[in-house]
Motif scaffolding. Structure first.
Motif, PDB file in Angstrom:
ATOM      1  N   THR A  34       0.894  -1.182  -0.001  1.00  0.00           N
ATOM      2  CA  THR A  34      -0.053   0.005   0.123  1.00  0.00           C
ATOM      3  C   THR A  34       0.819   1.185   0.024  1.00  0.00           C
ATOM      4  O   THR A  34       2.006   1.451   0.423  1.00  0.00           O
ATOM      5  CB  THR A  34      -0.701   0.166   1.411  1.00  0.00           C
ATOM      6  OG1 THR A  34      -1.703   1.163   1.274  1.00  0.00           O
ATOM      7  CG2 THR A  34      -0.290   0.131   2.602  1.00  0.00           C
ATOM      8  N   SER A  36      -0.462   3.839   1.459  1.00  0.00           N
ATOM      9  CA  SER A  36      -0.987   4.664   2.670  1.00  0.00           C
ATOM     10  C   SER A  36      -0.876   3.959   3.932  1.00  0.00           C
ATOM     11  O   SER A  36      -1.056   2.842   4.533  1.00  0.00           O
ATOM     12  CB  SER A  36      -2.502   4.469   2.628  1.00  0.00           C
ATOM     13  OG  SER A  36      -3.008   4.952   1.140  1.00  0.00           O
ATOM     14  N   GLU A  37       0.154   4.598   4.607  1.00  0.00           N
ATOM     15  CA  GLU A  37       0.678   4.299   6.134  1.00  0.00           C
ATOM     16  C   GLU A  37      -0.445   3.971   6.935  1.00  0.00           C
ATOM     17  O   GLU A  37      -0.665   3.266   7.788  1.00  0.00           O
ATOM     18  CB  GLU A  37       1.596   5.378   6.382  1.00  0.00           C
ATOM     19  CG  GLU A  37       2.103   5.040   8.085  1.00  0.00           C
ATOM     20  CD  GLU A  37       3.373   4.226   8.100  1.00  0.00           C
ATOM     21  OE1 GLU A  37       3.400   3.288   8.859  1.00  0.00           O
ATOM     22  OE2 GLU A  37       4.274   4.151   7.127  1.00  0.00           O
ATOM     23  N   SER A  38      -1.785   4.672   6.859  1.00  0.00           N
ATOM     24  CA  SER A  38      -2.902   4.760   7.629  1.00  0.00           C
ATOM     25  C   SER A  38      -3.576   3.392   7.621  1.00  0.00           C
ATOM     26  O   SER A  38      -4.396   3.336   8.284  1.00  0.00           O
ATOM     27  CB  SER A  38      -3.811   6.093   7.332  1.00  0.00           C
ATOM     28  OG  SER A  38      -4.290   5.853   5.793  1.00  0.00           O
ATOM     29  N   LYS A  39      -3.292   2.535   6.570  1.00  0.00           N
ATOM     30  CA  LYS A  39      -4.076   1.287   6.318  1.00  0.00           C
ATOM     31  C   LYS A  39      -3.219   0.176   6.997  1.00  0.00           C
ATOM     32  O   LYS A  39      -3.760  -0.902   6.750  1.00  0.00           O
ATOM     33  CB  LYS A  39      -4.128   0.931   4.803  1.00  0.00           C
ATOM     34  CG  LYS A  39      -5.228   2.273   4.360  1.00  0.00           C
ATOM     35  CD  LYS A  39      -5.414   1.852   2.942  1.00  0.00           C
ATOM     36  CE  LYS A  39      -6.452   2.782   2.266  1.00  0.00           C
ATOM     37  NZ  LYS A  39      -6.614   2.606   0.702  1.00  0.00           N
ATOM     38  N   GLU A  41      -2.442  -0.941  10.178  1.00  0.00           N
ATOM     39  CA  GLU A  41      -3.158  -1.656  11.230  1.00  0.00           C
ATOM     40  C   GLU A  41      -4.508  -2.466  10.557  1.00  0.00           C
ATOM     41  O   GLU A  41      -4.606  -3.468  10.933  1.00  0.00           O
ATOM     42  CB  GLU A  41      -3.381  -0.666  12.192  1.00  0.00           C
ATOM     43  CG  GLU A  41      -2.654  -0.210  13.014  1.00  0.00           C
ATOM     44  CD  GLU A  41      -3.030   0.660  14.308  1.00  0.00           C
ATOM     45  OE1 GLU A  41      -3.903   0.468  14.809  1.00  0.00           O
ATOM     46  OE2 GLU A  41      -2.313   1.583  14.524  1.00  0.00           O
ATOM     47  N   ASP A  42      -5.193  -1.786   9.834  1.00  0.00           N
ATOM     48  CA  ASP A  42      -6.147  -2.443   9.062  1.00  0.00           C
ATOM     49  C   ASP A  42      -5.646  -3.784   8.390  1.00  0.00           C
ATOM     50  O   ASP A  42      -6.410  -4.803   8.333  1.00  0.00           O
ATOM     51  CB  ASP A  42      -7.045  -1.732   8.103  1.00  0.00           C
ATOM     52  CG  ASP A  42      -7.741  -0.462   8.751  1.00  0.00           C
ATOM     53  OD1 ASP A  42      -7.868  -0.582   9.905  1.00  0.00           O
ATOM     54  OD2 ASP A  42      -8.152   0.503   7.860  1.00  0.00           O
ATOM     55  N   ASP A 158     -13.021  11.139  -0.973  1.00  0.00           N
ATOM     56  CA  ASP A 158     -12.371  10.137  -0.105  1.00  0.00           C
ATOM     57  C   ASP A 158     -11.419   9.118  -0.802  1.00  0.00           C
ATOM     58  O   ASP A 158     -10.428   8.847  -0.503  1.00  0.00           O
ATOM     59  CB  ASP A 158     -13.165   9.509   0.881  1.00  0.00           C
ATOM     60  CG  ASP A 158     -13.736  10.782   2.005  1.00  0.00           C
ATOM     61  OD1 ASP A 158     -13.065  11.780   1.976  1.00  0.00           O
ATOM     62  OD2 ASP A 158     -14.772  10.165   2.510  1.00  0.00           O
ATOM     63  N   LYS A 162      -7.339   8.540  -0.827  1.00  0.00           N
ATOM     64  CA  LYS A 162      -7.132   7.265  -0.182  1.00  0.00           C
ATOM     65  C   LYS A 162      -7.597   7.218   1.198  1.00  0.00           C
ATOM     66  O   LYS A 162      -6.853   6.780   2.141  1.00  0.00           O
ATOM     67  CB  LYS A 162      -5.622   7.024  -0.362  1.00  0.00           C
ATOM     68  CG  LYS A 162      -5.190   7.061  -1.745  1.00  0.00           C
ATOM     69  CD  LYS A 162      -3.532   6.723  -1.837  1.00  0.00           C
ATOM     70  CE  LYS A 162      -3.005   6.682  -3.059  1.00  0.00           C
ATOM     71  NZ  LYS A 162      -1.669   6.493  -3.290  1.00  0.00           N
ATOM     72  N   ALA A 163      -8.633   8.001   1.535  1.00  0.00           N
ATOM     73  CA  ALA A 163      -9.179   8.131   2.925  1.00  0.00           C
ATOM     74  C   ALA A 163     -10.357   7.248   3.138  1.00  0.00           C
ATOM     75  O   ALA A 163     -10.997   6.968   4.341  1.00  0.00           O
ATOM     76  CB  ALA A 163      -9.592   9.573   3.168  1.00  0.00           C
ATOM     77  N   ARG A 165     -12.487   3.853   3.624  1.00  0.00           N
ATOM     78  CA  ARG A 165     -12.535   2.553   4.425  1.00  0.00           C
ATOM     79  C   ARG A 165     -13.575   1.894   4.188  1.00  0.00           C
ATOM     80  O   ARG A 165     -14.425   1.843   5.270  1.00  0.00           O
ATOM     81  CB  ARG A 165     -12.184   2.880   5.703  1.00  0.00           C
ATOM     82  CG  ARG A 165     -10.711   3.666   6.256  1.00  0.00           C
ATOM     83  CD  ARG A 165      -9.653   2.867   5.825  1.00  0.00           C
ATOM     84  NE  ARG A 165      -8.411   3.535   5.925  1.00  0.00           N
ATOM     85  CZ  ARG A 165      -7.493   4.347   5.368  1.00  0.00           C
ATOM     86  NH1 ARG A 165      -8.187   4.794   4.230  1.00  0.00           N
ATOM     87  NH2 ARG A 165      -6.634   4.915   5.868  1.00  0.00           N
TER      88      ARG A 165
END
Length: 175
Positions: A34, A36-39, A41-42, A158, A162-163, A165
């Motif tokens: 990915t 996206s660092e924010s993904k 944990e998901d 979004d 890449k926001a 979810r």
């Protein structure tokens, strides 16, 4: 894919998060790629062995020749040639994301790596039903957010940012 296969999934969005869940359910060792660092944990919660944040083609180098299969769900033009070396000789690279423009890459990278390239937009009705049945039997479902019809432009923003979810579903009663 079979139990024990090493499967990569590139592009962890609406299709990619389901690809991770499906591969994990089949017993594969899954590596999710990915931007996206924010993904991260998901991705781990979906069962992937590893979540790799791709900052450049160079960040893929530690994974060269480690995958039996790569599934790309990336829906935009990207550097295909950077991902092909991740697949072992005689492995498969499957493109299911549908970029709006043509992908270009040096075909020699496939020849040198002896990787099969394939693509698919959708299966037929029997394949789709078999997949829906499999998901129902195994508790696999998409991560969704229900939105009102008047929020579709915000949802699309979004997605582009890449926001999302991970999938938006429009409440039909708001149309």
């Amino acid at each position: 894919m079979r139990k024990g296969d090493r499967v990569g999934v590139a592009g962890i969005g609406g299709l990619g998060h389901l690809a991770v869940k499906l591969a994990v359910s089949r017993g594969a060792e899954v590596y999710a790629f990915t931007t996206s660092e924010s993904k991260v944990e998901d991705i781990r919660a979906f069962g992937a062995k590893e979540a790799v944040v791709v900052e450049s083609a160079e960040s893929l180098r530690p994974y060269y020749n480690t995958l039996d299969t790569m599934i790309s769900t990336i829906p935009a033009a990207y550097e295909v040639g950077a991902y092909i070396p991740l697949v072992r000789a005689h492995g498969t690279y499957t493109q299911v994301g549908a970029p709006g423009e043509a992908l270009s890459f040096d075909q020699m990278v496939f020849l040198f790596n002896r990787v099969t390239y394939e693509g698919s937009l959708t299966g037929g009705i029997p394949q789709t039903q078999a997949l829906v049945d499999y998901c129902a039997e195994n508790g696999i479902h998409p991560e969704i957010e229900v939105i009102q019809a008047n929020k579709v432009n915000d949802a699309w923003s979004d997605v582009l940012d890449k926001a999302a979810r991970y999938r938006y579903v429009i409440d039909a009663t708001t149309i």
